[in-house]
Scaffold this motif. Sequence first.
Motif, PDB file in Angstrom:
ATOM      1  N   LEU A   9       2.827  -2.397  -6.880  1.00  0.00           N
ATOM      2  CA  LEU A   9       1.581  -1.646  -7.094  1.00  0.00           C
ATOM      3  C   LEU A   9       0.389  -2.587  -7.180  1.00  0.00           C
ATOM      4  CD1 LEU A   9      -0.192   0.786  -7.984  1.00  0.00           C
ATOM      5  CD2 LEU A   9       0.678   0.400 -10.311  1.00  0.00           C
ATOM      6  N   LEU A  10       0.501  -3.654  -7.959  1.00  0.00           N
ATOM      7  CA  LEU A  10      -0.613  -4.585  -8.129  1.00  0.00           C
ATOM      8  C   LEU A  10      -0.930  -5.305  -6.832  1.00  0.00           C
ATOM      9  CD1 LEU A  10       0.316  -6.143 -11.614  1.00  0.00           C
ATOM     10  CD2 LEU A  10      -1.348  -4.338 -11.120  1.00  0.00           C
ATOM     11  N   ALA A  11       0.097  -5.643  -6.059  1.00  0.00           N
ATOM     12  CA  ALA A  11      -0.135  -6.323  -4.789  1.00  0.00           C
ATOM     13  C   ALA A  11      -0.894  -5.414  -3.821  1.00  0.00           C
ATOM     14  CB  ALA A  11       1.202  -6.763  -4.182  1.00  0.00           C
ATOM     15  N   LEU A  12      -0.509  -4.150  -3.754  1.00  0.00           N
ATOM     16  CA  LEU A  12      -1.181  -3.223  -2.849  1.00  0.00           C
ATOM     17  C   LEU A  12      -2.591  -2.907  -3.337  1.00  0.00           C
ATOM     18  CD1 LEU A  12      -1.048  -1.495  -0.329  1.00  0.00           C
ATOM     19  CD2 LEU A  12       0.066   0.312  -1.674  1.00  0.00           C
ATOM     20  N   ALA A  13      -2.782  -2.814  -4.645  1.00  0.00           N
ATOM     21  CA  ALA A  13      -4.122  -2.563  -5.177  1.00  0.00           C
ATOM     22  C   ALA A  13      -5.060  -3.707  -4.822  1.00  0.00           C
ATOM     23  CB  ALA A  13      -4.057  -2.380  -6.691  1.00  0.00           C
TER      24      ALA A  13
END
Length: 294
Positions: A9-13
């Motif tokens: 999630l953090l990588a895509l955000a």
Amino acid sequence: MTLVQLRHLLALAESGSFSKSAQAMCITQPAFSRSIRALEDELGMPLFDRIGRRSELTPFGRDVTARARQLVFEAGELRDSGRQMREGQGGAMRIGMGSGPGAMLMTPLLMHMAIHHPKVRLVVARGGTELLAQALRERTLDALVLDARSLAPGADLEVSMLREMRGVFMCRRGHPLARKRNGVRFADVQRFPIASTPLSDEVARSLTEAYGPDAHPSQCVTLQCEEVSSLVEVARQTDAVLLAIRAAAPDLVELRMQPPLERTARFGLVTLRRRTEAPGLQIVRQLMQQLLHD
């Protein structure tokens, strides 16, 4: 929900791109997409809006991302804390020490920790064997270093690192007994105060077998305390005769008893069976190996 999903999630955000995020996470894009979709299914709301070729956080996604960032950070702190404890760079260690090994080991251990592991909180407790064993069983201590012969056997206790050290009678240089060339009888020793820490029943039995009933500690010891270092100082300054491990006072004169006192202390590291050890105990083992010998 897993930490892996939160990291995805953090990588895509951050990147807004499924392909770039998958590449950064070292997984295939289909696997990365399934991870994000599974997280959205579990939370019951979409985390991203697909706008063209870019993915942007929804209002709910922004809230989840902020909380996920904190969770991932805390997980990293826990991992680092575990690593630091394994390497002796953090955490706490609570050690109970009997009088004999305490005289040999306590100060070197404190100095070693202060110099090499300043972030580790070390607590050293001193006392009698029964009280220390009770504290170990109550989980207020992580391990004990004491004379294994004074410890009542227990199925819940594990004793390791046994180190044999000679017990002897000692006195100051210039003492009247130090000048005797033909050996010292116990009757000679009895003319002076006899100093000792509390002794086990096995040691008491050995003394009476060698020198008779008058040599039982309850009969002959006139100066007794838990701190052998204090007794050593008394023997240095007075005519008191010290009964202790030889290595506790190398500057005192060992008396050549007739018959010889063939008795050793067996110092060991005591822990609870089936209990995870404090990581710093390996440091204690190394110091026992280095220091607890004649």
